[in-house]
Design a protein around this motif. Structure first.
Motif, PDB file in Angstrom:
ATOM      1  N   SER A   1      18.809 -19.891  -7.869  1.00  0.00           N
ATOM      2  CA  SER A   1      17.466 -19.628  -7.583  1.00  0.00           C
ATOM      3  C   SER A   1      16.479 -20.737  -8.191  1.00  0.00           C
ATOM      4  CB  SER A   1      16.960 -18.402  -8.423  1.00  0.00           C
ATOM      5  OG  SER A   1      17.142 -18.309  -9.784  1.00  0.00           O
ATOM      6  N   GLY A   2      17.287 -21.533  -9.053  1.00  0.00           N
ATOM      7  CA  GLY A   2      16.426 -22.875  -9.332  1.00  0.00           C
ATOM      8  C   GLY A   2      16.031 -22.443 -10.898  1.00  0.00           C
ATOM      9  N   GLU A   3      16.422 -21.445 -11.265  1.00  0.00           N
ATOM     10  CA  GLU A   3      15.871 -21.202 -12.864  1.00  0.00           C
ATOM     11  C   GLU A   3      16.762 -22.043 -13.840  1.00  0.00           C
ATOM     12  OE1 GLU A   3      15.404 -17.553 -15.902  1.00  0.00           O
ATOM     13  OE2 GLU A   3      16.141 -17.117 -13.939  1.00  0.00           O
ATOM     14  N   LEU A   4      16.273 -22.389 -15.020  1.00  0.00           N
ATOM     15  CA  LEU A   4      16.751 -23.182 -16.057  1.00  0.00           C
ATOM     16  C   LEU A   4      17.695 -22.108 -16.788  1.00  0.00           C
ATOM     17  CD1 LEU A   4      17.582 -25.837 -17.401  1.00  0.00           C
ATOM     18  CD2 LEU A   4      15.482 -25.149 -18.916  1.00  0.00           C
ATOM     19  N   VAL A   5      19.061 -22.186 -16.755  1.00  0.00           N
ATOM     20  CA  VAL A   5      19.651 -21.285 -17.676  1.00  0.00           C
ATOM     21  C   VAL A   5      20.926 -21.947 -18.487  1.00  0.00           C
ATOM     22  CG1 VAL A   5      19.377 -19.605 -15.882  1.00  0.00           C
ATOM     23  CG2 VAL A   5      21.289 -21.167 -15.461  1.00  0.00           C
ATOM     24  N   GLY A   6      21.918 -21.078 -19.068  1.00  0.00           N
ATOM     25  CA  GLY A   6      23.059 -21.961 -19.779  1.00  0.00           C
ATOM     26  C   GLY A   6      22.888 -21.487 -21.042  1.00  0.00           C
TER      27      GLY A   6
END
Length: 283
Positions: free
Chosen positions: A77-82
């Motif tokens: 979705s383009g969200e910054l994760v990790g």
């Protein structure tokens, strides 16, 4: 333009109100590129203490690559994760502020930290003697081993010692690039893990080094990739958060250490590690 060209008090007041509204409408918890607003130098308040500045500001500015799965990356979705992204958010919450992330290439992260463009880096940074001379580090929050990866049909490299005279690919200034160079390899500089793998697969380099867990994550996403891990370092290195040296960051380091200790004790770090790595790399 008409508002500012007018000399009427009412016009000036309305312009000031509109400007103030625009400024307060900016989000302090979003993600910006390295060239965004967060690229400006961080101003430390009169006390000269960065933690006080962060508390008054209401947000902590964190730099990371944003393209190194599963540490810090963008989902579908383009969200910054990790893992590191969530560690950063959790530390910010425990300090009592919001997290604002600034993304950039690896070799620029430390330059930005030096220049005061953000408060700290959370990006799987390993503690080394060289880095300790320049930066203060928090308590480690993860432990990783370095893996040596080659193409499946490569029989010339069977250990780290075989890298002498060979070509490798890694991010400029990374622990892995430094290690390869120290072992006598010719290092080709790239920006991302995917690029390093592509260099190996295309035959432009003989091997690459990176975090063991990052390769496992890559193979999980690309199970048919014709690469193999042929060697691992015996001891794990410590992953920590670098800060600028000096009294300016002393209280901030203490606050982050406290947050990391709490996260370790209440199981938060273990849960995040299992979520992103499928194993606990925090002990």
């Amino acid at each position: 333009m008409m508002l500012f060209e007018s000399k009427k008090v009412l016009g000036l007041t309305l312009a000031a109100t509109l400007l103030a509204g625009a400024l307060t409408g900016c989000s302090s918890s979003g993600t910006e590129s390295a060239s965004g607003n967060a690229g400006n130098n961080v101003e430390v308040n009169a006390s000269g203490d960065l933690l006080d500045t962060i508390t008054q500001r209401g947000k902590i500015i964190i730099a990371m690559e944003g393209q190194w799965a599963p540490w810090t990356y963008h989902d579908e979705s383009g969200e910054l994760v990790g893992f590191d992204t969530e560690v950063g958010k959790e530390i910010a919450k425990r300090i009592g502020v919001e997290a604002e992330f600034v993304e950039g290439e690896w070799d620029g992260l430390f330059t930005g930290l030096d220049g005061g463009r953000y408060d700290l880096i959370i990006n799987g940074v390993e503690i080394t003697d060289e880095r300790k001379e320049k930066y203060d580090f928090t308590e480690p929050y993860a432990f990783i081993r370095t893996a040596l990866v080659v193409k499946n049909d490569n029989s010339d490299i069977t250990s780290f010692d075989d890298l002498k005279g060979k070509k490798t690919s890694n991010s400029l200034g990374s622990t892995y690039a430094d290690m390869a160079a120290a072992l006598g390899a010719e290092v080709q500089n790239v920006d991302t893990l995917s690029e390093t793998i592509d260099m190996v697969l295309s035959g432009r380099v003989d091997a690459t080094l990176n975090a063991e867990v990052s390769f496992y994550d890559y193979l999980g996403e690309h199970p048919d990739a014709p690469i193999k891990i042929i060697a691992l370092t015996e001891e794990a290195s410590e992953v920590s958060i670098p800060l600028r040296k000096g009294e300016e960051t002393e209280k901030l380091r203490g606050a982050i250490d406290k947050a990391i200790k709490e996260m370790a004790e209440d199981g938060t770090l273990t849960a995040l590690s299992n979520k992103y790595f499928g194993q606990d790399i925090t002990k």
